[in-house]
Design a protein around this motif. Structure first.
Motif, mmCIF file in Angstrom:
data_model
loop_
_atom_site.group_PDB
_atom_site.id
_atom_site.type_symbol
_atom_site.label_atom_id
_atom_site.label_comp_id
_atom_site.label_asym_id
_atom_site.label_seq_id
_atom_site.Cartn_x
_atom_site.Cartn_y
_atom_site.Cartn_z
ATOM 1 N N TYR A 116 21.044 4.804 -20.175
ATOM 2 C CA TYR A 116 22.330 4.674 -20.846
ATOM 3 C C TYR A 116 22.948 6.044 -21.088
ATOM 4 O O TYR A 116 22.285 6.946 -21.588
ATOM 5 C CB TYR A 116 22.151 3.942 -22.185
ATOM 6 N N ASP A 240 16.857 0.245 -34.170
ATOM 7 C CA ASP A 240 15.794 0.585 -33.225
ATOM 8 C C ASP A 240 16.236 0.348 -31.790
ATOM 9 O O ASP A 240 15.897 1.126 -30.889
ATOM 10 C CB ASP A 240 14.525 -0.213 -33.535
ATOM 11 N N LEU A 241 16.991 -0.711 -31.573
ATOM 12 C CA LEU A 241 17.523 -0.984 -30.231
ATOM 13 C C LEU A 241 18.360 0.213 -29.779
ATOM 14 O O LEU A 241 18.198 0.723 -28.662
ATOM 15 C CB LEU A 241 18.366 -2.256 -30.252
ATOM 16 N N GLY A 244 16.445 3.219 -28.922
ATOM 17 C CA GLY A 244 15.885 3.047 -27.586
ATOM 18 C C GLY A 244 16.865 3.454 -26.503
ATOM 19 O O GLY A 244 16.491 3.990 -25.467
ATOM 20 N N THR B 223 12.691 -4.542 -29.052
ATOM 21 C CA THR B 223 14.015 -4.271 -28.484
ATOM 22 C C THR B 223 14.061 -2.862 -27.916
ATOM 23 O O THR B 223 14.660 -2.628 -26.862
ATOM 24 C CB THR B 223 15.136 -4.446 -29.525
ATOM 25 N N MET B 224 13.396 -1.934 -28.591
ATOM 26 C CA MET B 224 13.369 -0.566 -28.103
ATOM 27 C C MET B 224 12.645 -0.497 -26.762
ATOM 28 O O MET B 224 13.078 0.181 -25.835
ATOM 29 C CB MET B 224 12.631 0.310 -29.126
ATOM 30 N N VAL B 227 14.783 -1.970 -23.742
ATOM 31 C CA VAL B 227 15.847 -1.164 -23.126
ATOM 32 C C VAL B 227 15.305 0.049 -22.397
ATOM 33 O O VAL B 227 16.043 0.711 -21.659
ATOM 34 C CB VAL B 227 16.935 -0.713 -24.143
ATOM 35 N N SER B 228 14.024 0.351 -22.602
ATOM 36 C CA SER B 228 13.487 1.479 -21.840
ATOM 37 C C SER B 228 12.549 1.019 -20.726
ATOM 38 O O SER B 228 12.644 1.506 -19.598
ATOM 39 C CB SER B 228 12.781 2.480 -22.766
#
Lengths: 345, 360
Positions: A116, A240-241, A244, B223-224, B227-228
């Motif tokens: 991202y 936290d999302l 990330g 969730t972390m 996305v990785s």
């Protein structure tokens, strides 16, 4: 600044190094601040849980007094021992200073590549109630009820903070994240307070979005988001999302705003006991939290200088800690940032 | 991609000369137009399914529409639906229609298979996650009260019975589909009793499936990680709200709401819809919505009815179409229209030649 060179006002900040890698990353931050000649004087305090009179758990008086006086804190990671009989240290701090807002700016770090790019948003999480009220009951064997608490007061307070933050940081919009279609009364109340507060901030655009829609859109195009305000659990998940998206907890700053003007900035990663004391830790998260702290204190010039030095070091890729993809020591990484900061003089 | 129903359910018996009757609930927003395309496609393919259309007026506050729909689904056993809009400014007595449907029919398992599709550009590759979400309790219990003005309590209910049931579903699905690992998603460090119970039930069920690895992960970390490094996940099981978060994150990772179908299974009934349950109000009736998710949902439905031949045929055509970049709709970054996509699917099916009854 030249006209002020005769008068240097040192601001006291309560420093809580924490456990594990806490002390070494705190040392790193202090070194960098010294190199930057930031007008900060550190007052180191430890926080442990002690039983006060009346049997209530509390933090040591020296720590509390220091914070109450300085109003600003910088904190490393604290370990939560299992079965210690006392609540987590973070919870204790939160209750002691009524830290009601958790603020996490998430900005893509140039040079630390993730899938991202151009992320630039802020999550503002209500941190005292909601799903983390800790009120649970076993109704009958095999049936558990957990209570999510939403109050008018807390919702108003967090909404006000979010809009103030947006205004003070030149952010264009605030989005309330909720699930009022399902939790009509509770999230509905939260939403109502956000709408009311929005009326007093006509210069800021206010929108509402379902939590699931935010999740769906966030992983497809995070650039559409600006400031997000939400109750506790959604805030926990989304912050936290978003961390990330920019590279994880090792590079994400965090700030906690309390009542009575108290603010504690912290790194949100763990204590990393396996690398503690080995000069391997990455101080970026704590450093960026300290930068956030400087901005909170109005020391924008200093903040920019230190932040730039940190980002330039990462972008350059020559001196990086292991978690950032390099093989330099913490002290080397710190030294590099110090050098850059001094070069900027 | 979802070649067969995840768990073999007993479908309702086909009556009247091998034809099935399926309840169709158009819903709001893009639902009606996309489901019309499904009917068009089914007619084109001579699928032996008749749709009984039951409309639900989301503006109405009476329960009649809902009761009709529920009765129809009980009668037919299977439904295909669009999302029904919930006006969240109405008082709490007006419960989400979608929620009522799920709880009345006890559709306890929401199953979503998120897979990277060829021809769809995403940031992450090789994603193949099956999400199994408890669909009837948890935070969606619709139990709220305001004892003191300005202080609202919302109850999250976790029961042993439903937790065991969904865990059993997840492990069974993993086993039947040759999947290696089941991860329970939770927040038991904070909700020690509620999520603690859920986790405990998963552990108990896991013991009966020794060939499957069981682990757990806290929802915010999940969730972390998604996305990785989403490739690390296989099958995931979780209570209701986390299910909403995780399924939306995963759908976003593989290309968005226009691509992923979803299924809601109960012991006796099955209802099919898109995975992320969006109404798509802003793009309704503009011929720009992506019909893929809805069309794939209809294939899941055909598999459920044991009409595997039709399901495969249509699914293959849909996947061939979605890999054509020039047909991509706006959500995928293209300028294609809904009807162009549907036409392409039909052309694709036609090009495979006429089918004999042995092939179906």
């Amino acid at each position: 600044d030249f006209t002020k060179s005769w008068i240097i006002i040192l601001q006291t900040v309560t420093l809580i190094p924490g456990d594990g890698i806490g002390p070494e990353i705190s040392t790193a931050v202090m070194k960098i601040f010294e190199a930057a000649k930031a007008p900060i004087q550190w007052e180191e305090r430890n926080v442990t849980a002690i039983k006060g009179p009346g049997g209530k758990w509390m933090i040591p008086t020296e720590a509390k007094d220091s914070m109450d006086k300085s109003k600003i804190g910088l904190k490393g990671p604290l370990k939560t021992p299992i079965a210690a009989g006392h609540p987590s240290m973070n919870l204790l701090l939160r209750k002691t200073f009524d830290l009601y807002a958790n603020v996490r700016p998430c900005v893509s770090i140039e040079g630390y590549k993730t899938p991202y790019t151009d992320v630039d948003l802020v999550t503002i999480r209500e941190n005292t109630e909601g799903e983390y009220s800790g009120i649970e009951h076993v109704i009958v064997d095999g049936v558990v009820q957990s209570i999510k608490l939403i109050t008018e007061e807390a919702s108003q307070r967090i909404a006000e903070y979010a809009f103030e933050y947006a205004r003070n940081n030149q952010r264009a919009s605030v989005t309330a994240v909720h699930k009022a279609n399902i939790m009509r009364m509770s999230d509905g109340l939260f939403l109502r307070k956000c709408r009311e507060v929005a009326e007093n901030f006509k210069d800021i655009k206010f929108t509402e979005m379902y939590l699931d829609t935010v999740c769906l859109n966030m992983v497809q195009d995070p650039t559409q988001f600006d400031v997000l305000v939400m109750p506790n659990l959604y805030g926990d998940i989304l912050s936290d999302l978003c961390a990330g998206l920019i590279g994880g907890l090792g590079v994400t700053p965090s700030g906690n705003i309390g009542a009575n003007g108290v603010a504690i900035f912290e790194s949100v990663h763990g204590t990393a006991p396996d690398i503690a004391g080995k000069d391997l830790a990455n101080p970026t998260a704590l450093l960026l939290s300290a930068v956030m702290m400087l901005r909170h204190m109005g020391l924008h010039g200093q903040a920019k200088k230190i932040e730039t030095a940190c980002f330039d070091t990462i972008r350059d890729k020559k001196v990086l800690t292991k978690d950032l993809g390099g093989n330099s020591k913490c002290s080397e990484f710190t030294g590099e940032i110090c050098r850059r900061v001094q070069d900027m003089e | 991609m979802g070649d067969c129903a995840l768990i073999k359910h007993a479908p309702p018996p086909a009556k009247y000369g091998g034809r099935h009757t399926v309840t169709l609930i158009p819903g709001d927003g893009i639902g009606p137009e996309l489901l019309t395309h499904v009917r068009e496609l089914f007619r084109f393919c001579c699928v032996p399914v008749d749709f009984e259309i039951v409309s639900i007026d989301s503006k109405s506050t009476s329960d009649d529409d809902m009761n009709n729909a529920i009765t129809a689904i009980r009668r037919n056993g299977v439904a295909l639906k669009g999302n029904i809009e919930t006006n969240h400014n109405l008082p709490p007595s007006h419960i989400s229609r979608n929620n009522i449907l799920r709880t009345s029919l006890d559709l306890y398992a929401n199953v979503i298979h998120c897979q990277t599709l060829p021809g769809v550009r995403t940031r992450h590759r090789d994603v193949d996650i099956i999400i199994i979400r408890e669909n009837t309790e948890g935070e969606y219990s619709s139990l709220e009260h305001e004892n003191v003005p300005g202080v609202v309590e919302c109850l999250k209910i976790i029961t042993r019975k439903k937790s065991l049931r969904i865990a059993e579903y997840a492990f069974n699905a993993a086993r039947q589909n040759g999947r290696r690992r089941v991860t329970a998603v939770h927040k038991a460090n904070i909700m020690k009793l509620g999520d603690g119970l859920f986790l405990q039930c998963c552990k108990e069920v896991a013991a009966g499936y020794p060939e499957i690895t069981f682990d757990s992960m806290i929802v915010d970390n999940t969730t972390m990680q998604l996305v990785s490094k989403p490739q690390q996940f296989d099958v995931m099981v979780m209570p209701n709200l986390y299910g909403s978060v995780i399924s939306n994150v995963c759908a976003g990772l593989v290309g968005g709401p226009g691509l992923v179908p979803g299924a809601n299974y109960g012991k006796d009934y099955a209802v099919f819809e898109t995975a992320t349950r969006n109404t798509g109000k802003s793009i309704a009736n503009k011929n720009i919505a992506n019909p893929t998710a809805t069309l794939l949902a209809s294939c899941l439905m055909l598999d459920h009815l044991r009409l595997h031949g039709y399901a495969s045929m249509i699914r293959k055509a849909i996947l061939a179409t979605v890999s054509e970049t020039r047909l991509h709709t706006a959500d995928l970054g293209g300028q294609g229209t809904t009807s162009e996509v549907v036409q392409s699917v039909m052309r694709e099916i036609e090009s495979k030649g006429p089918r004999t009854s042995e092939q179906i």
